[in-house]
Design a protein around this motif. Structure first.
Motif: not given
Lengths: 416, 76
Positions: A9-10, A13-14, A16-18, A60
């Protein structure tokens, strides 16, 4: 299992952000968006393999960037004629990992903006632009895009492959367009963002989870763009329009999923935080003193409703004026029909009827059920019941929506 | 999903480093709270796709000696 799930899940999220930043930075070096996107995907695969065992790295985003750049170098080395590019990237990998200093933020911003303009390039069809934007800028997975648009995974995958090839074939440069080209290219970007928003907002069928996600994604893209291109009034106009429309999402359907008309919505269910944001975005657009564009005017129209705590407080005179402005920048009989409704609300049904009769001959309105429906409404208000009845019956015969047909026939019957 | 992020800092934080959240398009609102026992504090209201994203985004903001609380906003 719990720990692995939480790492996954992390990673999600990473990613989607990066991912957009990684793809954008790689595209600047390789001048090849397709390759950049593939290498970023490779880095994601590497993260999925390594992070569950080794833990999520402290930075990350930098990890993904470095891994993707190494893959790009490997890839390009295999194609020997790219020697010069290898040197460029090689140098960069040696440099320190980026941190959030101002200069680097600006550079990332330029890259992201270039990526938006490339993904929304007019050489691509609408569907391709939408898919590429969601994939490369939103960080959505192919299957998520497929679920949102009710098509198969392979359809979306093919769309993306073809789009990347089309960009390469056309030799689309990775850059922010300048001069007269900027306006048309920006219009294309705004169109894609608004299409994504509307896909989530207007469709009533489809995956219940993905639809609101599309609205949220479009809003996010719009807000990012507003920071990247703060001097473009239409960007703020579009953001304002989306914020205000999104503010009504909880009020616009009834308990059975049936649509609730704007004037009948429970305004207590509107999201006043989003309305406030929309009004602020509108102010930012106005402060730039540019000629009004279509998104700005539509946002200004939405704001007239957004400012009214009660339906009867609506400033219909301003709405009628704004529709006139809209009719000048993007003329359409539908806009005129809306203007007629606003005129009747502001100045009485006779004013509305006069305009409707003026535009009734327009080709685009032939067979359009809202024309007789609106006309019937004006006639009824003027006490011309028999004429109104005929109009409602005409409208009922034209609509394909059963619920609407029933409603119109009821109105016709009530005219007697 | 909306998350309210409370930051309690022993000393004033200039504008609470809201830039990265603003650039990412996730910041809905930000503000300072009236100072109380544990120093000066402020909040961010963010709109993100998951709790993990909220945590990752806040984790990258330098907040020395701060106490940070991340709470999901209930959907009514």
């Amino acid at each position: 299992m719990g720990a692995t799930t939480s790492v996954r899940r992390t990673i999600d999220a990473v990613w989607r952000m990066e991912s957009a930043k990684v793809i954008a930075a790689l595209a600047r070096y390789t001048r090849d968006v397709g390759l950049a996107e593939e290498m970023a995907q490779d880095a994601l695969v590497a993260a999925l393999e390594q992070w569950p065992d080794e833990g999520v790295p402290r930075n990350p985003g930098a990890w993904l960037m470095t891994t993707a750049k190494r893959r790009a170098i490997d890839q390009i080395r295999r194609r020997e004629n790219f020697n010069r590019k290898v040197e460029e990237i090689g140098r960069d990998v040696q440099e320190a990992t980026p941190d959030a200093s101002e200069g680097i933020e600006d550079e990332i911003g330029d890259d992201l903006l270039s990526l938006m303009f490339t993904a929304c390039h007019p050489v691509l069809g609408t569907e391709a632009r939408v898919a590429l934007t969601l994939k490369m800028l939103g960080g959505l997975k192919t299957e998520e895009i497929a679920r949102a648009f009710l098509v198969s995974d392979s359809t979306v995958a093919q769309r993306i492959v073809r789009a990347k090839k089309a960009l390469a074939d056309a030799g689309v440069p990775f850059e922010v367009p300048e001069g007269p080209e900027l306006a048309t290219r920006l219009a294309s970007v705004l169109e894609v963002i608004y299409l994504i928003f509307n896909e989530g907002y207007s469709a009533t069928q489809g995956d219940h989870w993905m639809r609101p996600e599309l609205c949220a994604e479009a809003l996010r893209l719009g807000r990012v763009l507003a920071e990247l291109a703060p001097k473009e009034a239409e960007v703020h106009g579009l953001v304002a329009l989306m914020e205000i429309q999104a503010s009504r999402s909880k009020a616009r359907t009834g308990p059975g999923g049936e649509p609730v008309l704007l004037l009948e919505q429970d305004r207590g269910k509107w999201d006043w935080l989003l309305i406030g944001r929309g009004l602020k975005a509108l102010e930012r657009a106005e402060a730039l003193n540019q000629p009004p564009g279509p998104y700005y005017v539509q946002a200004a129209l939405a704001a007239c409703h957004g400012r009214a705590r009660k339906a009867e407080d609506t400033d219909w005179q301003r709405i009628a004026t704004l529709y006139q402005v809209l009719a000048q920048i993007s003329p359409s009989p539908i806009v005129e029909l809306n203007r007629a409704v606003a005129l009747s609300m502001a100045y009485g049904p006779a004013a509305g009827l006069a305009l409707v009769d003026e535009i009734a001959g327009e080709k685009a309105l032939q067979g359009y059920h809202l024309l007789p429906s609106v006309r019937g409404d004006f006639l009824l208000k003027l006490g011309r019941n028999q004429e109104a009845k005929a109009e409602f019956e005409k409208a009922a015969a034209l609509t394909r929506n059963e619920r609407e047909k029933t409603l119109l026939l009821e109105r016709a019957a009530a005219c007697d | 999903m909306r998350f309210m992020v409370f930051v309690r800092s022993p000393k004033p934080l200039a504008a609470l480093h809201r830039d990265s959240l603003l650039r990412a398009g996730v910041l809905l609102d930000a503000g300072d709270l009236v100072p109380e026992a544990y120093g000066v504090s402020g909040y961010w209201l963010i709109d993100v796709r998951s709790r993990e994203e909220a945590v990752e985004r806040v984790r990258r903001i330098p907040l020395p000696a701060c106490v940070v609380e991340i709470r999901e906003v209930a959907v009514v």
